[in-house]
Enzyme design. Sequence first.
Site, PDB file in Angstrom:
ATOM      1  N   TRP A  68       0.837  -1.212   0.000  1.00 56.87           N
ATOM      2  CA  TRP A  68       0.000   0.000   0.000  1.00 56.87           C
ATOM      3  C   TRP A  68       0.863   1.250   0.000  1.00 56.87           C
ATOM      4  CZ3 TRP A  68      -2.054   2.561   4.987  1.00 56.87           C
ATOM      5  CH2 TRP A  68      -1.157   2.394   6.037  1.00 56.87           C
ATOM      6  N   ASP A  69       2.151   1.073   0.303  1.00 59.18           N
ATOM      7  CA  ASP A  69       3.101   2.180   0.284  1.00 59.18           C
ATOM      8  C   ASP A  69       2.951   2.986  -1.010  1.00 59.18           C
ATOM      9  OD1 ASP A  69       3.872   0.072   1.991  1.00 59.18           O
ATOM     10  OD2 ASP A  69       5.947   0.749   2.048  1.00 59.18           O
ATOM     11  N   GLU A 124       0.689  -3.072  12.453  1.00 57.72           N
ATOM     12  CA  GLU A 124       0.948  -4.509  12.272  1.00 57.72           C
ATOM     13  C   GLU A 124       1.330  -5.229  13.564  1.00 57.72           C
ATOM     14  OE1 GLU A 124       3.724  -4.927   9.060  1.00 57.72           O
ATOM     15  OE2 GLU A 124       2.188  -4.507   7.557  1.00 57.72           O
ATOM     16  N   LYS A 147       2.569  -0.046  16.286  1.00 56.86           N
ATOM     17  CA  LYS A 147       3.785   0.018  15.476  1.00 56.86           C
ATOM     18  C   LYS A 147       3.826   1.357  14.720  1.00 56.86           C
ATOM     19  CE  LYS A 147       6.062  -2.498  11.690  1.00 56.86           C
ATOM     20  NZ  LYS A 147       5.900  -3.540  10.673  1.00 56.86           N
ATOM     21  N   GLN A 148       2.663   1.790  14.228  1.00 49.64           N
ATOM     22  CA  GLN A 148       2.619   2.949  13.331  1.00 49.64           C
ATOM     23  C   GLN A 148       1.223   3.566  13.354  1.00 49.64           C
ATOM     24  OE1 GLN A 148       2.966  -0.419  10.442  1.00 49.64           O
ATOM     25  NE2 GLN A 148       2.417   1.181   8.983  1.00 49.64           N
TER      26      GLN A 148
HETATM   27  C1  BGC Z   1       4.829  -1.605   7.583  1.00 47.54           C
HETATM   28  C2  BGC Z   1       3.813  -1.636   6.472  1.00 47.54           C
HETATM   29  C3  BGC Z   1       4.512  -1.359   5.173  1.00 47.54           C
HETATM   30  C4  BGC Z   1       5.668  -2.316   4.950  1.00 47.54           C
HETATM   31  C5  BGC Z   1       6.455  -2.011   3.703  1.00 47.54           C
HETATM   32  C6  BGC Z   1       5.939  -2.587   7.278  1.00 47.54           C
HETATM   33  O1  BGC Z   1       6.914  -2.526   8.266  1.00 47.54           O
HETATM   34  O2  BGC Z   1       4.243  -1.932   8.816  1.00 47.54           O
HETATM   35  O3  BGC Z   1       2.818  -0.669   6.715  1.00 47.54           O
HETATM   36  O4  BGC Z   1       3.611  -1.465   4.124  1.00 47.54           O
HETATM   37  O5  BGC Z   1       6.535  -2.234   6.044  1.00 47.54           O
HETATM   38  O6  BGC Z   1       7.037  -0.758   3.778  1.00 47.54           O
END
Ligand code: BGC
Length: 733
Positions: free
Chosen positions: A340-341, A482, A590-591
């Site tokens: 999704w980045d 995550e 995490k984010q």
């Molecule tokens: C993040 C995801 C991201 C992926 C790739 C993961 O560590 O939690 O949101 O899409 O890294 O960058």
Amino acid sequence: MTLDPRWHVVEEKFDPKKMGHYESVFTLGNGYLGTRGVFEELYRERTPGTFVAGLFDQAHPNEVTELPNLPDWVEVSILLNGEELDLTQGQVLQYRRVLDLKGGVLTREVVWESPQGRRTALRFRRFVSLANVHLVGISIAVTPENYDGPIEFRSALNGQVTNSGTQHFTSIEHSTYAHRGIYLLQETVQSKQQVVVAANHVVHGVLLDESFKNAHRRIVYNAVLSGKRGQTVGIDKLTTIYTSRDQDLPRAVNLLHHALAASSRQTQQGFDQHLEVHQQVWEQRWQWADIEIVSDDHFDQLVVRFAVFHLIQMTPWNDPRVSVAAKGLSGEGYKGHVFWDTEIFILPFFLYSFPQVAKNLLTYRYLTLPGAITNAAQNGYSGAMFAWESADTGEETTPEVGGIDPVTRKPIPILCGKQEHHISVDIPYAIWNYYQVTGDRDFLLKEGAEILLLTARFWASRVSYNPDRDWYEIKEVIGPDEYKEGIDNNYYTNALVQWHLKKTAELVKLLKESPAGQCVLLKLGVTEGELQDWQVIAAKIRLPREGELLHQFEGFMELQEIDVLKYRDVPGLLQKAYGWEEINRSQVLKQADVVMLLYLLGDEFTLAEKRVNWDFYEPKTMHDSSLSAAIHSIVANDIDLAEEAYAYFQKAARIDLTNSMGNTHAGLHAASLGGCWQAVVHGFGGVRVKSGELSVTPKLPKAWHSLRFKLAFQGKRLQVSIRRDGYEVTTVD
Ligand code: BGC
């Protein structure tokens, strides 16, 4: 070379411990291919990497497909009167490596004294052409300062490189061509794609001897030149890379002949001429993409240009069959997979700077719809379910296990491929955003519509009805955070699904108005009953909240609380203290998750709601993903937390340049670079689209005197100039 702190990223000191980090930072690319900034001479720490966008291979059935690491074309060993250049030996008297963001050139200037006291000045220049995506080049100039003696260059194409041990190629042929050319012809083991890497050389100086060596997938051209004190000699290595996937190849062409003929032509023009044309293309790109920040300290300006530079380098310019990997083309991390980045973090830069490229990125999702349809069917759902990690076909490619849990000492299972379904609403969100910004109705009503309808159909099969509560639920998902697996009713996912289903109703109205639109509805067999169901689901989807406080998911508030701030600044500390299982059961993110939603659906929340949720979630967030800080910066601006907004921008912008997460060696954090652009344009610049209109509400950080950038909006080109005392938006020709 005069340094400009606003355009030049500089490595001042040779430090083998930082080699991996700088290799990623100094990656050069053109969207078709990327090459890590490895040194020409060999070191133990050196990790070469050249990747071609979209060229995937699955070497073994029990490994996931990945971007194979192409032969190392950079390698040139240099012998100075018999002593091999090796900066870990002797003395480095002067050293400077500079990435010029303006012209896309990597230069290294070194004065080295060998263990036997020979002093030599060396200058290396490198580019990966933006003008001709198949062309890359290195030029090396060597000046002996206190001796006479032979200078020998051993220039190699090394097909022994692997992806951390996985060899993706079988060798078909390696040989020589023209006077000083060497080539490798290889084929990927599973996808059967051919790759030609051909390097031709031009020597500058009196040639004493030359020869070739050929062994074990590695071919070398040797040139020995006469070296005289104070006189410069050198070699140019122009390398051509073609693959059988290339869309610009004539039909039924012999790949090898084509590549060698192209290489011979290119050699006639010479390194400097190619470099000049390449720099001209950079100039054109910067014309639309540059962001000018005037502040007392030049670092903010540099980091923003660094982000834009890499976004341009990593993104295919005109190939809709491929998208952008999470690490761009700068490393093996995440195997070249697309997340999704791309749609949520990277695409906005292209949307407002090069809308055609944004369209290509969305077209990639359209072309991989068959894979998404397979994913849905395999999981027992209808419609199209996009892969959490996508490669060439769109089928799910997320690996099943990751790193070792420090507490259980066992590999951590990765459930994202099975549960992180929000990607199937992030893509529709990006399509609608694309339509709002470009006004491209044709795309919306055709490719866009197919994606929106098929994903709406997926969501309708993904939700479950709870008759006791009369609401629809989405169970067992992973949201953006995550750290939490198998959760129910992730607010982010559910709210965006609601938004998606409502937008789909608007879309269907548009589709019904045009014959082409009606064809799409017919083609997908969309029924009135189905459309009604989607609206019922949208109206009754479960959105867990208590007053203004949104619950990240059902049960989040009951989880144990831990002192997140204690662990936040040291990567890995939280994991050591708690282990994966316990993190999963604690109030630690995490984010950005709810905060991410406050940004994406900003208009749907009041200022008070944004503040309450920021106050609650921000202190619980580790920012353990590079996708977090930039979004926090934007939301902080939205709620008038100027200092936090600037601090989070700085955190986001420094991730790769300062290696603050400690993992840049595996590749750049592409999403964070895109997030950094958004933090400037959507955050400090305050650019948003509201009901199809562009709105600009700037909030300049205290440290900046002015900010200026260009925007493409609905077919117009605009310039936004923001000063401390006001701003203006003007039209640009
Ligand atoms: C993040 C995801 C991201 C992926 C790739 C993961 O560590 O939690 O949101 O899409 O890294 O960058």
